[in-house]
Design a protein around this motif. Structure first.
Motif, PDB file in Angstrom:
ATOM      1  N   THR A 181       3.897   7.164   2.768  1.00  0.00           N
ATOM      2  CA  THR A 181       4.824   7.022   1.956  1.00  0.00           C
ATOM      3  C   THR A 181       6.406   7.693   2.202  1.00  0.00           C
ATOM      4  N   LEU A 237       2.899  -0.626   1.868  1.00  0.00           N
ATOM      5  CA  LEU A 237       4.343  -0.421   1.729  1.00  0.00           C
ATOM      6  C   LEU A 237       5.094  -1.226   3.086  1.00  0.00           C
ATOM      7  N   GLU A 282       6.596  -2.535  -2.180  1.00  0.00           N
ATOM      8  CA  GLU A 282       5.257  -2.323  -2.330  1.00  0.00           C
ATOM      9  C   GLU A 282       4.694  -3.562  -2.622  1.00  0.00           C
TER      10      GLU A 282
END
Length: 692
Positions: A559, A614, A530
């Motif tokens: 995610t 991410l 992250e």
């Protein structure tokens, strides 16, 4: 630059004795201070009349620092030494504290004073000041300064609240008044002179007229503080009367306070010399070392430690006769050692344990040579050959291991190195020296002699310290040297982090930073990182132990949900994050062109992120086609469809990356001018790789 901080004077509307009773309740631990993990009493003394109580503690603290900074420094906790001088007659408590952890890089000094209010003797004043001197801290000087300021401010605020909390607790227990101290008719010998001043240790060490003073202000040896002159000359060497007295006082103090085996005079003398015969500092250093030896069973290491075959074959060091002054001679062919391979095959702790055994053997050989030559031999000589040293030795975990070894040796084996001779130092040596020298004591650094050229055999070279007939053959001498030649450690010796953790060794360090993974046809191994700020730097270092691998980096808009096959196959480690329902270019995007690496290669590289979010690092078996994850179950370890790798990743801020010790692999990347053989991929925001 030294930063100084000072708090405003606080006033407690309670008598001094009540405030002291509240203060004592903070030890040995204080739940109201989460960072204060524990404390240990190092010394506890009283003046002859019981008016002055001096107690010294080692305090264990958890620093509220960023995880990255803790990882770089290699510690989760720090230790401070706190000395409290409570004067009941003057009604003052002086608190002096300094950091023990990283004391050669950062100096933190704090002074606090509790005293009676000048206008109201029923009130108590508190003053607090501190100074911070950051010499060097891995390029994070400004960050450390901000953390220190933040914690200092928080400490000021919480300190008053804590004292008031314990004052309220005392009052709720019915304690509302405590009598002042009055001089006793007889000097107290074995009991606490005052109820509220009871020490927190299990035993109270009280001082009488015959007790030993460990103050640094003594300038003359006490009457009777003498050793036999022949004994000194035979085993200890030249000592001034004051030095002799210091040795006797410290030995007597150890006999009174330490049960069991007391170190030999030679051992005690090393710690006194390391602290310039300052009794208080030498005592603190020696006590911590004795506790360390007991905790990690160092006294038995020569009988319990058997170097693994990998160390015996590839650790290029060994004992070789003695120097011209009779000191045992240890030869280390550091330039020929594969430090990366040794760390990956054995782990940091096995290497440390081996170095400790070398130091223990060195002390044993010094004692033997003392008997042989009939004069004190208290240190040994180390000859370091740097032929072959290059940038691969500046590998971050390897340098980290070296720094930790130096730190442990400096703290527990002071004054054991008589001289260090460095020969055939290459051009890269100044880079390594810049990294390690701040960790080496100034007295020790003065014992280093460096020969960078080839003229190290003649006058002014090795023959001034080593007899010509024992100069090793690989340095141009005639003496056959049996020290292993080192060389590359085969990857077949490499162990996973689980194997290293289960190995039979003393737990002195944290677990290895490397992880292992299995990569199957159709089931890549993936790691998510992250990124909070753009232009952060993702770094990696991985070795391909089996099979060929395609490495890629993705930026994800979704995610991931972890799919871990290790739940089905416990002996495997394979994590998949990118769902097969995701669409490339929609749910996630490729930020670098895929790169293929072959079995046996070691790869180091970095990527400067363009956006926050991410990121997914992916290792995929070469030539694999998309298939169902369930196919992994049918792929057995060791089959032709299975690849294996060891990897390490780290996220750095861009300003911490360039030249930072936390990512020495950057020295091999496009960001560094140190490596001329580096290739960088496409744009400046992209990644750079190097493999060997």
């Amino acid at each position: 630059m030294v930063q100084k901080y000072c708090s405003p004077v606080r006033v407690y509307k309670y008598p001094f004795e009540m405030v002291m009773a509240a203060y004592e309740r903070r030890f040995p631990t204080c739940p109201l201070i989460p960072v204060f993990l524990d404390s240990e009493v190092l010394s506890d003394t009283w003046s002859e009349d019981g008016a002055v109580h001096t107690i010294q503690r080692s305090c264990k603290l958890s620093v509220d620092a960023p995880r990255l900074l803790k990882k770089i420094a290699g510690v989760e906790v720090v230790y401070f030494i706190q000395k409290n001088t409570l004067n009941w007659r003057e009604r003052t408590l002086l608190i002096e504290a300094h950091n023990e952890t990283f004391s050669n890089r950062v100096t933190v000094l704090e002074t606090c004073l509790y005293s009676v209010h000048p206008d109201n003797e029923s009130w108590t004043c508190f003053e607090q000041s501190a100074s911070l001197d950051i010499k060097s801290f891995f390029g994070f000087e400004s960050t450390v300064e901000k953390i220190a300021m933040k914690q200092y401010t928080a400490n000021i605020k919480r300190g008053k609240e804590i004292i008031e909390y314990y004052l309220s607790e005392l009052i709720s227990e019915g304690v509302t008044e405590i009598p002042r101290w009055t001089p006793p008719l007889q000097p107290p010998l074995s009991s606490d002179p005052y109820t509220i001043a009871a020490p927190t240790s299990t035993e109270l060490h009280t001082a009488s007229s015959s007790d030993i003073s460990l103050g640094a202000g003594s300038t003359e040896p006490a009457e009777g503080d003498k050793l036999d002159a022949d004994y000194i000359e035979r085993f200890l060497g030249q000592l001034t009367p004051i030095q002799e007295s210091c040795l006797i006082q410290l030995r007597a103090w150890l006999q009174q306070t330490h049960r069991g085996k007391i170190p030999k005079d030679e051992h005690i003398l090393r710690f006194l010399r390391a602290r310039d015969f300052n009794l208080e500092k030498a005592r603190d250093m020696l006590c911590q070392s004795l506790s360390w030896r007991k905790e990690f069973q160092v006294d038995t290491i020569l009988n319990s430690w058997m170097p693994p075959s990998c160390l015996q074959e590839y650790y290029a060091g060994g004992w070789h006769h003695q120097d011209s002054e009779g000191r045992p001679l240890y030869i280390l062919r550091l330039g020929q050692m594969d430090t990366k391979g040794l760390v990956k095959a054995l782990g940091e702790e096995a290497l440390l344990r081996h170095v400790l055994s070398i130091n223990e053997e060195g002390q044993k050989r010094c004692e033997e040579n003392t008997k042989i030559f009939g004069r004190p031999i208290t240190s040994w000589t180390c000859l370091v050959d740097l032929e072959g040293l290059n940038m691969r030795h500046l590998w971050r975990p390897g340098v980290k291991a070296l720094l930790r070894i130096i730190e442990v040796v400096e703290a527990n084996y002071p004054e054991t190195l008589g001289r260090l001779l460095i020969v055939r130092a290459p051009r890269v040596f100044p880079v390594l020296w810049t990294l390690v020298s701040p960790f080496i004591n100034e007295n020790t650094r003065q014992k280093f002699l460096v020969y960078s050229g080839s003229n190290y055999l003649g006058s002014g070279g090795l023959v001034d310290y080593i007899q010509s007939e024992i100069i090793p053959d690989f340095l141009g001498g005639d003496c056959l040297c049996e020290v292993p030649e080192g060389g590359q450690v085969p990857k077949s010796y490499y162990q996973t982090e689980v194997e290293l953790e289960n190995a039979d060794h003393i737990r002195l360090w944290t677990d290895t930073i490397y992880q292992s993974a299995q990569v199957f046809k159709g089931a890549p191994h993936e790691v998510m990182i992250e990124v909070v700020e753009e232009s952060s730097v993702i770094t990696w270092d991985f070795d391909i132990l089996r099979g060929d691998i395609v490495f890629n980096i993705f930026h994800s808009k979704r995610t991931p949900l972890r799919k871990d096959t290790s739940t089905a196959l416990p002996e495997l480690n394979n994590v998949q994050l990118i769902d097969r329902s995701w669409t490339l270019g929609v749910d996630y995007s490729m930020v670098e062109s895929p790169l293929t690496f072959r079995e046996g290669e070691s790869i180091q590289g970095s990527h400067i992120t363009r956006w926050p979010g991410l990121y997914i690092l992916q290792w995929k078996a070469y030539g694999s086609a998309p298939s169902r994850v369930d196919d992994v179950i049918s792929s057995l370890p060791g089959s032709a469809h299975t690849s294996k790798l060891m990897y390490y990743t780290e996220l750095l801020a861009s300003h911490d990356f360039r030249g930072s010790m936390t990512s020495l692999e950057s020295c091999h990347s496009g960001f560094s001018q140190l490596s001329g053989g580096t290739t960088s991929s496409s744009q400046s925001h992209g990644s750079s790789f190097i493999s060997r």
